[in-house]
Design a protein around this motif. Structure first.
Motif, PDB file in Angstrom:
ATOM      1  N   GLN A 260       0.756  -1.150   0.044  1.00 17.76           N
ATOM      2  CA  GLN A 260       0.026   0.111  -0.038  1.00 17.76           C
ATOM      3  C   GLN A 260       0.868   1.366   0.108  1.00 17.76           C
ATOM      4  N   VAL A 261       0.307   2.149  -0.756  1.00 16.68           N
ATOM      5  CA  VAL A 261       1.331   3.462  -0.747  1.00 16.68           C
ATOM      6  C   VAL A 261       0.174   4.738  -0.647  1.00 16.68           C
ATOM      7  N   LEU A 262       0.463   5.640   0.024  1.00 15.52           N
ATOM      8  CA  LEU A 262      -0.358   6.673   0.293  1.00 15.52           C
ATOM      9  C   LEU A 262       0.358   7.976  -0.339  1.00 15.52           C
ATOM     10  N   VAL A 263      -0.277   8.704  -1.054  1.00 12.78           N
ATOM     11  CA  VAL A 263       0.321  10.025  -1.736  1.00 12.78           C
ATOM     12  C   VAL A 263      -0.670  11.072  -1.359  1.00 12.78           C
ATOM     13  N   GLU A 264      -0.229  12.043  -0.736  1.00 13.55           N
ATOM     14  CA  GLU A 264      -1.169  13.223  -0.383  1.00 13.55           C
ATOM     15  C   GLU A 264      -0.362  14.597  -0.950  1.00 13.55           C
ATOM     16  N   LEU A 265      -1.148  15.599  -1.214  1.00  9.16           N
ATOM     17  CA  LEU A 265      -0.506  16.696  -1.981  1.00  9.16           C
ATOM     18  C   LEU A 265      -1.548  17.748  -1.162  1.00  9.16           C
ATOM     19  N   ALA A 266      -1.198  18.759  -0.420  1.00 10.19           N
ATOM     20  CA  ALA A 266      -2.189  19.672   0.039  1.00 10.19           C
ATOM     21  C   ALA A 266      -1.611  20.901   0.888  1.00 10.19           C
ATOM     22  N   PRO A 267      -2.128  22.060   0.701  1.00  9.19           N
ATOM     23  CA  PRO A 267      -1.509  22.998   1.372  1.00  9.19           C
ATOM     24  C   PRO A 267      -1.416  23.239   2.998  1.00  9.19           C
ATOM     25  N   THR A 268      -0.334  23.434   3.496  1.00 12.26           N
ATOM     26  CA  THR A 268      -0.255  23.470   4.851  1.00 12.26           C
ATOM     27  C   THR A 268      -1.116  24.468   5.743  1.00 12.26           C
ATOM     28  N   ALA A 269      -1.059  24.592   6.863  1.00 10.59           N
ATOM     29  CA  ALA A 269      -2.187  25.343   7.807  1.00 10.59           C
ATOM     30  C   ALA A 269      -1.589  26.817   7.268  1.00 10.59           C
ATOM     31  N   GLY A 270      -2.709  27.808   7.004  1.00  4.29           N
ATOM     32  CA  GLY A 270      -2.492  28.916   6.669  1.00  4.29           C
ATOM     33  C   GLY A 270      -2.026  29.302   5.464  1.00  4.29           C
ATOM     34  N   ALA A 271      -2.135  28.393   4.561  1.00  8.88           N
ATOM     35  CA  ALA A 271      -1.514  28.278   3.028  1.00  8.88           C
ATOM     36  C   ALA A 271      -0.131  28.846   3.173  1.00  8.88           C
ATOM     37  N   ALA A 272       0.740  28.593   4.234  1.00  7.17           N
ATOM     38  CA  ALA A 272       2.065  29.013   4.213  1.00  7.17           C
ATOM     39  C   ALA A 272       3.041  28.103   3.309  1.00  7.17           C
ATOM     40  N   GLY A 273       2.554  27.062   2.830  1.00  3.53           N
ATOM     41  CA  GLY A 273       3.377  26.258   1.908  1.00  3.53           C
ATOM     42  C   GLY A 273       2.446  25.023   1.511  1.00  3.53           C
ATOM     43  N   VAL A 274       3.103  24.123   0.849  1.00  2.00           N
ATOM     44  CA  VAL A 274       2.492  22.953   0.279  1.00  2.00           C
ATOM     45  C   VAL A 274       3.212  21.693   0.575  1.00  2.00           C
ATOM     46  N   LEU A 275       2.413  20.767   1.071  1.00  2.00           N
ATOM     47  CA  LEU A 275       3.237  19.600   1.520  1.00  2.00           C
ATOM     48  C   LEU A 275       2.766  18.460   0.849  1.00  2.00           C
TER      49      LEU A 275
END
Length: 333
Positions: A260-275
């Motif tokens: 199993q592989v999990l891939v996430e792409l989302a903004p950080t809290a406060g849109a200070a960055g991308v994770l």
């Protein structure tokens, strides 16, 4: 060079005199204590008097050692930092405490790290930019020359198959399948060298295509979560995120044996960055030394001011997290 050597000589003399002054102060205190003390020394020395003298000497030595150690403590911390520093993990600095030559050494070392990290990031950027240009050129040549040649071969084999005797049909069919498989391999190589979908459809579509290929080749179950509210990213940042994901998935396929592989792409809290997060349930790194692939990921992260963290996932595999701050994009704009 001469000025630097003179400053170094002055620094050494200053440090030397500082230690000498500490020693002189300790001995002066000891002398004052002995001069004002009612204790006397007999001749020959009595055992009790000898114990008092040895105790006083021990106190002087201990006090001197403690003061000298406190003076040189920043240098010991500087030595530890020198042993631990890694230009692929920027930000290691020593607090500039104290004054005098030791503070000057620490300040100079921190400034040197600033220059080295900036030069490393610039040289890495030039090298990776040249690498991407070469990837683009090779991909274009493979598509235009090898791909077109194989397509022509397939068309020629189709025309031959229409006119060939029936007993040659199996052999022509094998040749057609071989040419078709070769054409598919060339197209896969072209996509790995230069993901056209990244330029045409954007980052999420490119990652989706990458994950589909990974699931097809490895048989692993891939779960992806892409936020619909990602901040705008420049092409360089998107390429870094894509390449890091590509290398991480390559490591999963080669070494992890994950199901199993999990891939996430989302903004950080406060849109200070991308994770970007890629986690698997495979074997993990098991304390192994980072290879060229991981160091390449760190080098790419430096290009956009990002940080790369690699740890053990909740499932026991590897958890790769790339944090790209948005202020880094604004600074480059």
């Amino acid at each position: 060079m001469g000025d630097r050597r003179r400053r170094s000589d002055q620094m050494e003399i200053s440090l030397f005199w500082r230690v000498c002054l500490i020693n002189a102060a300790v001995f002066a205190v000891g002398l004052v204590v002995l001069a004002t003390s009612p204790a006397t020394v007999s001749s020959p020395i009595l055992p009790g008097e000898l114990l008092v003298l040895l105790g006083g000497l021990a106190l002087l030595v201990l006090a001197n050692a403690a003061l000298v150690r406190a003076t040189l403590a920043p240098l010991y911390r500087l030595q530890q930092l020198m042993e631990d520093v890694d230009l692929l993990r920027p930000g290691h600095r020593l607090p500039e405490k104290g004054n005098g030559p030791v503070g000057d050494v620490i300040s100079t070392f921190n400034a040197m790290l600033d220059r080295l990290e900036a030069e490393r990031a610039a040289s890495t950027g030039r090298a990776l930019a040249a690498q991407e240009d070469e990837r683009r050129r090779v991909a274009q040549e493979l598509h235009d020359e090898v791909g077109q040649s194989l397509t022509a071969v397939l068309l020629g084999l189709r025309r031959i198959a229409d006119r060939a005797p029936a007993d040659l049909a199996p052999e022509i069919g094998i040749a057609q399948e071989t040419a078709r498989a070769s054409l598919d391999e060339v197209r896969q190589v072209v996509r790995r060298l230069r993901p056209g979908v990244l330029d045409d459809l954007g980052l999420c579509s490119a990652l989706t295509s990458l994950l589909s290929a990974h699931a097809r080749l490895t048989g692993a179950a891939v779960q992806r979560t892409f936020s619909p509210s990602l901040p705008p990213l420049d092409p360089e940042t998107e390429l870094v995120i894509y390449r890091v994901a590509q290398e991480a998935l390559t490591n999963v396929a080669r070494h992890a044996g994950a199901e199993q592989v999990l891939v996430e792409l989302a903004p950080t809290a406060g849109a200070a960055g991308v994770l970007l997060r890629i986690a698997d349930d495979g074997r993990g790194m098991d304390g192994s030394v980072e290879g060229a692939g991981v160091r390449g990921m760190r080098e790419r992260a430096l290009l956009v001011g990002a940080t790369l963290h690699i740890s053990t996932s909740e499932a026991g595999g590897t958890d790769v997290r790339l944090l790209v701050p948005t202020h880094a994009r604004e600074a480059r704009s």
